[in-house]
Design an enzyme around this catalytic site. Structure first.
Site, PDB file in Angstrom:
ATOM      1  N   ASP A   1       0.836  -1.202   0.000  1.00  0.00           N
ATOM      2  CA  ASP A   1       0.000   0.000   0.000  1.00  0.00           C
ATOM      3  C   ASP A   1       0.872   1.254   0.000  1.00  0.00           C
ATOM      4  O   ASP A   1       0.581   2.232  -0.690  1.00  0.00           O
ATOM      5  CB  ASP A   1      -0.924  -0.017   1.222  1.00  0.00           C
ATOM      6  CG  ASP A   1      -2.003   1.047   1.141  1.00  0.00           C
ATOM      7  OD1 ASP A   1      -2.779   1.026   0.166  1.00  0.00           O
ATOM      8  OD2 ASP A   1      -2.066   1.902   2.039  1.00  0.00           O
TER       9      ASP A   1
ATOM     10  N   LYS B   1       1.468   4.365  -2.995  1.00  0.00           N
ATOM     11  CA  LYS B   1       1.498   5.812  -2.766  1.00  0.00           C
ATOM     12  C   LYS B   1       2.788   6.429  -3.303  1.00  0.00           C
ATOM     13  O   LYS B   1       2.774   7.524  -3.879  1.00  0.00           O
ATOM     14  CB  LYS B   1       1.346   6.099  -1.272  1.00  0.00           C
ATOM     15  CG  LYS B   1       0.023   5.617  -0.700  1.00  0.00           C
ATOM     16  CD  LYS B   1       0.000   5.721   0.822  1.00  0.00           C
ATOM     17  CE  LYS B   1      -1.262   5.092   1.378  1.00  0.00           C
ATOM     18  NZ  LYS B   1      -1.301   5.133   2.860  1.00  0.00           N
TER      19      LYS B   1
END
Length: 383
Positions: A241, A245
């Site tokens: 995750d 980003k």
């Protein structure tokens, strides 16, 4: 910029409304469709409902909720104050059809239309370019568009030539203005030299709470129950995750990175990575011994454990659990704080920091809402 335009452009807590609101004849209607009424989507529905009267009264903006799409059903014509509490009781529901849903929200009367994707679905992201090309604005906290196949990302950006806008501030650090800050630096002629930070509110919370008094697995379960983790906590613990980003920021800075270009050190043992989600949750205790050893090693060095992502001026990217000195700026974060440090040509001796809560449905929904309002501020009034 007039008062209402300023409110829309800068609708970020804790900014207050003016004491004497300015009425405006510039009235706009924005048809809105929501995809994914989960934790973030439900929080956003509540925020939209609460803001509707004020935005209509003070800023001439009418937000019209035209429908909601869940995983298998969609509800249409559901401008219903009780929608969030009783999806099954909305006026019309039918099987899920994303393109039909987009056409319904867009209508045939030339109105402004915007779709909000609060899902975590890659399949939904495949529709963005087509929706944008048809003139429908898209706002999302879904990271799979910005970090997915590069060709798809480029098609999404190219589709903006239609005049429809694509905003995704909440894909990086929830409601914090990270993407916008980087965009402002670059658009004013600055050059990014490096970006470093704690990009996961989940892992920030876990690192802050992991002091040896509770097993690490108990903290993971607590974070999951609080809504701080992704639906599958391994998306956080694996570093994937965070890597998404970092890819989004790299692409924003002009580096065509993909997920395979990020060196990621996962906290998930291979034995857990291969399991179905339910089985993995039952075996989270296997994380305890390795994480206790990492904590002991950090303390032996007089440092702290922090989950750090780094992007350098050559586009090299990494994500790992690091031992930082107790004097480091990242050592003093609280709870779910994210902190991002931009080193640029202008900010080289003293890097720019953006810091604040980076996890939780409410702050993520607020970031999505702020994107919606920035788009609404630019809309022309239509009859």
């Amino acid at each position: 910029m007039n008062t209402c335009a300023s409110q829309l452009a800068e609708h970020l807590p804790p900014r207050l409304l003016p004491v004497h609101p300015v009425q405006t004849a510039r009235r706009r209607v924005l048809a809105v469709g929501l995809i994914g009424p989960g934790r973030v989507g439900s929080a956003l529905l509540d925020q939209l409902r609460a803001a509707q009267p004020r935005l209509a009264r003070d800023c001439g903006l009418e937000l019209k909720l035209c429908g909601v799409v869940a995983s298998k059903r969609m509800w249409l014509d559901c401008d219903d104050a009780e929608l969030n509490g009783r999806h099954g009781g909305a006026q019309i529901w039918r099987p899920n059809d994303l393109d039909a849903f987009a056409a319904h929200v867009r209508g045939n009367d030339g109105r402004h239309a915007l779709l909000i994707d609060c899902s975590a679905s890659d399949e939904v992201a495949t529709h963005y370019a087509r929706w944008l090309a048809a003139g429908v604005h898209v706002v999302t906290p879904n990271k799979l568009a910005g970090s997915g196949p590069l060709a798809r990302w480029q098609a999404i950006r190219a589709a903006g030539a239609s005049g429809a806008r694509f905003r995704y501030e909440a894909t990086v650090c929830a409601g914090l203005p990270v993407v916008q800050t980087l965009r402002d630096l670059l658009d004013t002629g600055d050059e990014l030299l490096a970006a470093e930070g704690m990009f996961s509110g989940t892992l920030a919370w876990l690192c802050n709470r992991h002091d040896g008094r509770q097993p690490f697995s108990a903290l993971v379960r607590e974070a999951h129950a609080l809504g701080y983790t992704e639906p599958d906590p391994r998306d956080d613990l694996s570093g994937l995750d965070v890597a998404r980003k970092l890819v989004i920021l790299a692409r924003e800075a002009g580096w065509p990175l993909s997920m395979d270009d990020v060196a990621v050190e996962s906290l998930v043992p291979p034995a857990l990575a291969a399991l179905p989600l339910e089985a993995c949750m039952q075996r989270l205790g296997e994380l305890d011994a390795p994480m206790a050893a990492k904590l002991a090693a950090a303390r032996a060095e007089g440092g702290v454990l922090r989950h750090v992502a780094h992007l350098d001026r050559h586009g090299r990217a990494s994500v790992r659990l690091a031992v930082l000195p107790a004097t480091h700026a990242f050592a003093h974060t609280r709870l779910t704080d994210n902190v991002v440090q931009f080193s640029t040509r202008r900010y080289c001796d003293n890097p720019m920091l953006v810091q604040g809560p980076g996890a939780g449905p409410e702050v993520t929904a607020a970031g999505v809402f702020a994107d919606l309002l920035r788009i609404a501020e630019s809309l022309e009034a239509r009859a």
